[in-house]
Design an enzyme around this catalytic site. Structure first.
Site, PDB file in Angstrom:
ATOM      1  N   ASP A  87      55.702  53.091  23.356  1.00 38.41           N
ATOM      2  CA  ASP A  87      56.037  51.747  23.816  1.00 38.41           C
ATOM      3  C   ASP A  87      56.362  50.810  22.653  1.00 38.41           C
ATOM      4  O   ASP A  87      57.376  50.111  22.669  1.00 38.41           O
ATOM      5  CB  ASP A  87      54.886  51.146  24.635  1.00 38.41           C
ATOM      6  N   ARG A 131      41.170  41.482  19.593  1.00 34.27           N
ATOM      7  CA  ARG A 131      42.448  40.791  19.498  1.00 34.27           C
ATOM      8  C   ARG A 131      42.521  39.734  18.417  1.00 34.27           C
ATOM      9  O   ARG A 131      43.542  39.587  17.749  1.00 34.27           O
ATOM     10  CB  ARG A 131      42.800  40.178  20.868  1.00 34.27           C
ATOM     11  N   ASP A 171      45.616  40.209  27.205  1.00 39.70           N
ATOM     12  CA  ASP A 171      45.833  40.442  25.775  1.00 39.70           C
ATOM     13  C   ASP A 171      46.949  39.602  25.197  1.00 39.70           C
ATOM     14  O   ASP A 171      46.854  39.113  24.076  1.00 39.70           O
ATOM     15  CB  ASP A 171      46.086  41.932  25.531  1.00 39.70           C
ATOM     16  N   SER A 215      45.986  53.295  31.983  1.00 37.98           N
ATOM     17  CA  SER A 215      46.297  52.454  30.843  1.00 37.98           C
ATOM     18  C   SER A 215      45.009  52.328  30.042  1.00 37.98           C
ATOM     19  O   SER A 215      43.985  51.901  30.574  1.00 37.98           O
ATOM     20  CB  SER A 215      46.751  51.081  31.354  1.00 37.98           C
TER      21      SER A 215
END
Lengths: 406, 406, 406, 406
Positions: free
Chosen positions: A16, A96, A125, A180
């Site tokens: 991705d 993050r 996110d 995922s």
């Protein structure tokens, strides 16, 4: 469409973000800088270099951030016994801010005017990356390809790869997990697939970091954690760095079936989502930290921390690590931890973490007062009468005036 | 010393409260009314009658309050996901307001001017009994013998029995647990003995309601709980009364090693104490209630409940069930529960309670929006950009003016 | 661009919303329904009818909502002593939910698929209108012309009017206030112009509802407010409806120079803005409500309300009146008000509201206990010692173990 | 009765504490050390020396603590915009911790084993003195004569004086205020007398520090306060010490009729009491501090401070200045103040404090974004749509599933 000079991409090396790298080059006619970090996700990061080079990328950052991650993000968060919505240990959320910070720093170093990431437009996110980036570098541009492009199906993505000579490991794609996933030293998460039905039980085959409680050893494992200022600094008497502590606890926790969680949570963007998480080390840390605090923290400090915690957890979940309000709360939290020193002995057994003992030089437990035996006058039981009488006074007055409780 | 006419005693039928009954008669030259309630402590209450009669007591109340206890106290508390200090399910605390209420009601019925109880001057229970009594009947007198008399050792107590012809079951006394215990339908607690050393692990032999996780069955048990307005009304499809629900869950939970807890807690009277608790049914209830709420509650309602919970738990722990502030909070909590309906399927295995599924007609989970697949336009990913940009605005302005985050 | 059938417009009858009406017709080729409400802004609403008719609008709603506004929005808010950021009485915020509700109801009645309003893209009002509309009718479309069109200067707006034959009262335009204003029965607000410099003092000529303290009468005015369940039901012994109460207090307050406020506030959309407000009646209501509560509310209920208030104020300021969390809090707030009955006598003098007296049948003030004179044993001073000793216990233990306070 | 060696008495030099000094000598046969502090109460402290000497006291401490009081207690408290129960500026509460600290320090210096004070058993001050003393020196004994002796009427006190040759200034006694008063640099308070009827208006003659608004000058006074890190460091451009700042503001505030307050408050010991307060300088400080914060604080930091404030105010009111929880909160509060720098211009007029302007190098007010004029693209109004849409999402989903708001 914004005109870009150079963009720093949070690059995993996977398909991705490889597509994103190419798409950025093509769409914005800009230079791409890749940034790949080892935060304990359990995959090699070095292979990302060759892949980036193959796309003609010249500035390639590959970094091991595991120690920084645990020391400056995971540990401070655990000082607050942080849980989101009563259950979630914030494993994704806490990684993050570090990525956001490095993206901005690399943008500064390389003279980039934008950053980019592979998070979708539906999740938390994107918010966490971008709030962090804006807070640290207000003029930065953010490119979120999943919100912009039309490659919104696996087929279109594959077509794009073929068209742009992005190598696809078809064997890997075929055996790809239906979930995922996201992993770092604190946890691995699963979403999507059959989990989109909240009534469906997660399959045993999904979990990757822990054995099932059923498959865990039949005898318990005992571990002793040593705390200094609220952080674990040694395990079973052996000093360890923050990342080593967490790696060790993940291993022993996972081997004992500890840390699986299956929840429906409320995303900041407004929807409910089902997620499964494995957080073996974090689950042990939370339990043990509460135990050492139970011995060393003043009652009102502990209660104040508990009262503040849900707000603090929201800040982290929603992406406000890099905010003045989180930092203000952290000051209070960290101030409380100077006395959180000592040992906690935990028993790990088939999914259970239980406390076998806690001790501390800073203990406020006073056996001379707490005892059921004769306390030699350390505590005057008669004091209790006045304590109760005055605490009851407002209610006695109210009841005396006919005020009813229903 | 206050002059008393008649006192209602919370009477267990055990040795200590028998001594108290006699001591009240002798010290205050007053009539004693005994009140013995079955709140699920697991001991027969009827034998208390003969013992009271033997002491010449004429007004004897023996009542089965199990349904009232669970329906009006335990269930309302669980609607708030109540935990004290992150761990304790408030098993002792929640039983006290019911006892206080009945003591006062019986005082009203019998024309008594005082109540009495067997709680010591060091603990929380005296506070809970007395705050409740004062709030419900402000002019009531309270006699707390442990704060008044000098029978503060086992020896003196025995001497008093001998002197006053109070029959002592010496066999029972010899095999007496070294722990101070308290039980009701929600839990059983242990304090004292070796537990006064927080580093000492509780002995396996101490626990009474649950098998150890090690001794629990090797295969999991699945149970489905049906919720209506936040309360469990059926198990595995079978409608049950509140007390039956809790009894059932205690049985199946205890058989699977669920609900043991070992903590150091902060008492309202100001000291830390070590306690061990078995709360099999309550542990299942807490986990399951969070699960059904996760599907049915609005995010901000859920977060508001989480923010209020520590304060609500303090109220119950400290003895303020019968207070206007607890009732005010309860109004908000109960209002949130009208939509908390549906089923939760839990898996019980060797000490673990895990969620296998949740479903509800009132679910706010929207798979069309949450999906990782194409959502056919149900959610516009572009909205996220504006959402993030404006949430970041205050921080962008600050950073733009040179404000630093450290 | 969305295709629309019919749109309900919040129509003031003024120039801006007249342009919007025309722009909607032209841009979306849709029918427009106008909705004009009297919420006490002090301007005639009936003239809006002819203006709407002149634009060919067939469905015209003109309503007097003053009683509903005060009864169902202003009064419930004042029960919580609500202030945003320590100063602002939420005069604009509290009017928006009612408008949003009526817009949605009219959309339902007329079969409209959209609503529209004249709020800009920088302010809070767009958020309040739209959150309300979405919460009440999730499928509704919202057209916010100021976010869409390019008529973003006075010149362009005038050109549009000329082009589309929208009559402009040039005399009025010339004498137009340099401030952006908003008014309803609770307040009038001023923004923009020289107020955009926070160091500049507001000009005396700006204020419209109140005389300056300097110009107010030299003798005080006394007013007695009678409360029932937290709401004022009579003034100086004369029963009044909610709107009449507020109108009366605005008049007497304004005449005494009461209720001017000049602040910098934080908007929900992320920026700081300077605003000036006149809230004569509201300023009196807040002070008087606290006074009647001071006599009738239990201490812990009052403190709980104070602790919840900032969150409640945020909900209203940010536009979440129509949300389950606001409703949940309202349940608790309203529950607290059943005892808030009695009289408050206020003194109004040149900008000051002071309390001259308060009395209530539900008073919890007990002069026999509070007195400095001999209380005949109503309160036992010796109780204080135990109260203090046990409240100090945790700190005595800590200090005894060497714990330092710095 | 405890056996005492030496006791440090908080000695005002007035009649009551003179009686206490004598009573302590006589009752405990112990040495008495007197401690008299100038904390701005407005009375000479030096005369206390001769009075103490006349009673044979050898260790006499007389100290000017005004600077320490304002710098280390008043100013830190005002950083939090602290108000108790929405109104009270905590003028009495904040002086007690300093006295408690000095009593303990003097006990340490002089080898005393006890402290004593003249606060009654009904009030908050006993709690504040004693909690502070126990927290700082856990083994200290506390003698609170008003809780012990039987001199509980003016007559008995006078008889005691006569019997023990304590000189009584009968002239002064006759003109004695009918109110119980307390004063320090922050305020003067009045209780008792006709104030015990909450419906009775305070007499004009009671007030001592301020003229009435009616009697204040007919023209306003403007004052500019300069802030550094949340504290005032200069007035009208002239640098001043903390105590000088407060003295100056008291003078100018009092002259303009500012700072009178008449409330019913809830004491920590459980009763309601009526109190009147004059806090001229503090009233100005609170208003001005909010103004400078409004310009310089981040929104969420400001809201977090507002959310924490009621709890912080409770700590101070209830006597927990010397506690770890207050210190933990102070860390967060002080952290927020590093940016609270700049000037506030206030207008004082007949009881009113209004803000005429505020400016700061650390201002977060951005006129380019806030402006109603063209902002040249600084703010993208289109962002608001996404912001609103996602904030509404949870409510749109709920409404779409038929969930009703009532």
């Amino acid at each position: 469409m914004a005109s870009l000079k150079k963009v720093v991409l949070a690059y995993s090396g996977g398909l991705d973000t490889s597509v994103i790298a190419k798409w950025l080059q093509e769409t914005y006619q800009c230079e791409v800088v890749t940034f790949t970090a080892d935060i304990g996700q359990g995959e090699e990061v070095e292979p990302a270099r060759a892949k980036a080079q193959a796309m003609g990328i010249k500035e390639i950052y590959i970094e091991d951030l595991r120690e920084e991650f645990v020391r400056d993000y995971v540990f401070p968060m655990f000082r607050a016994n942080t849980i989101y919505e009563g259950e979630y240990l914030l494993g994704t959320s806490i990684a993050r801010p570090l990525i956001a910070k490095r993206l901005v720093e690399i943008a500064n170093e390389t003279g980039a005017d934008a950053i980019s990431h592979g998070a979708t437009g539906k999740g938390n996110d994107q918010v966490r990356f971008e709030l962090g980036a804006y807070a640290l570098k207000p003029g930065i541009k953010v490119i979120a390809p999943w919100r912009e492009w039309d490659l919104n199906s696996r087929e279109k993505l594959m077509a794009y790869c073929e068209e742009h000579n992005i190598p696809v490991d078809f064997a890997k794609q075929k055996t790809k997990s239906p979930y995922s996933m996201d992993a770092n030293l604190l946890h691995i998460s699963y979403e999507g697939g059959i989990l989109e039905d909240p009534w469906a039980e997660a399959e045993e085959g999904m979990w990757r970091w822990s054995v099932s409680p059923e498959a865990a050893p039949d005898t318990p494992t005992y571990v002793t954690l040593t705390y200094e200022k609220g952080d674990v600094v040694a395990i079973d008497g052996k000093a360890m760095t923050p990342a080593t502590v967490l790696e060790h606890l993940n291993k022993v926790g996972g081997a004992n079936g500890i840390g699986r969680l299956d929840i429906v949570e409320n995303r900041y963007v407004g929807m409910k989502s089902r997620g499964c998480y494995e957080t073996p080390g974090g689950t042990i840390l939370l339990k043990a930290h509460r135990a050492i605090e139970s011995l060393t923290l003043d009652r009102e400090v502990a209660h104040l921390k508990d009262a503040l915690m849900p707000r603090y957890a929201e800040m982290i979940y929603n992406g406000y690590w890099w905010s003045p309000e989180r930092q203000m709360l952290q000051k209070a939290i960290d101030d409380s931890q100077t006395v959180v020193n000592g040992d906690v002995r935990v028993k790990l057994y088939k999914g259970n973490v239980s406390i076998a003992g806690r001790r501390s030089e800073d203990s406020l437990f006073d056996d001379k007062i707490a005892t059921f035996e004769d306390d030699a006058g350390a505590y005057n039981q008669k004091d209790a009468e006045g304590f109760i009488k005055l605490n009851a006074l407002r209610m006695r007055i109210a009841a005396g005036k006919g005020r009813k409780l229903s």
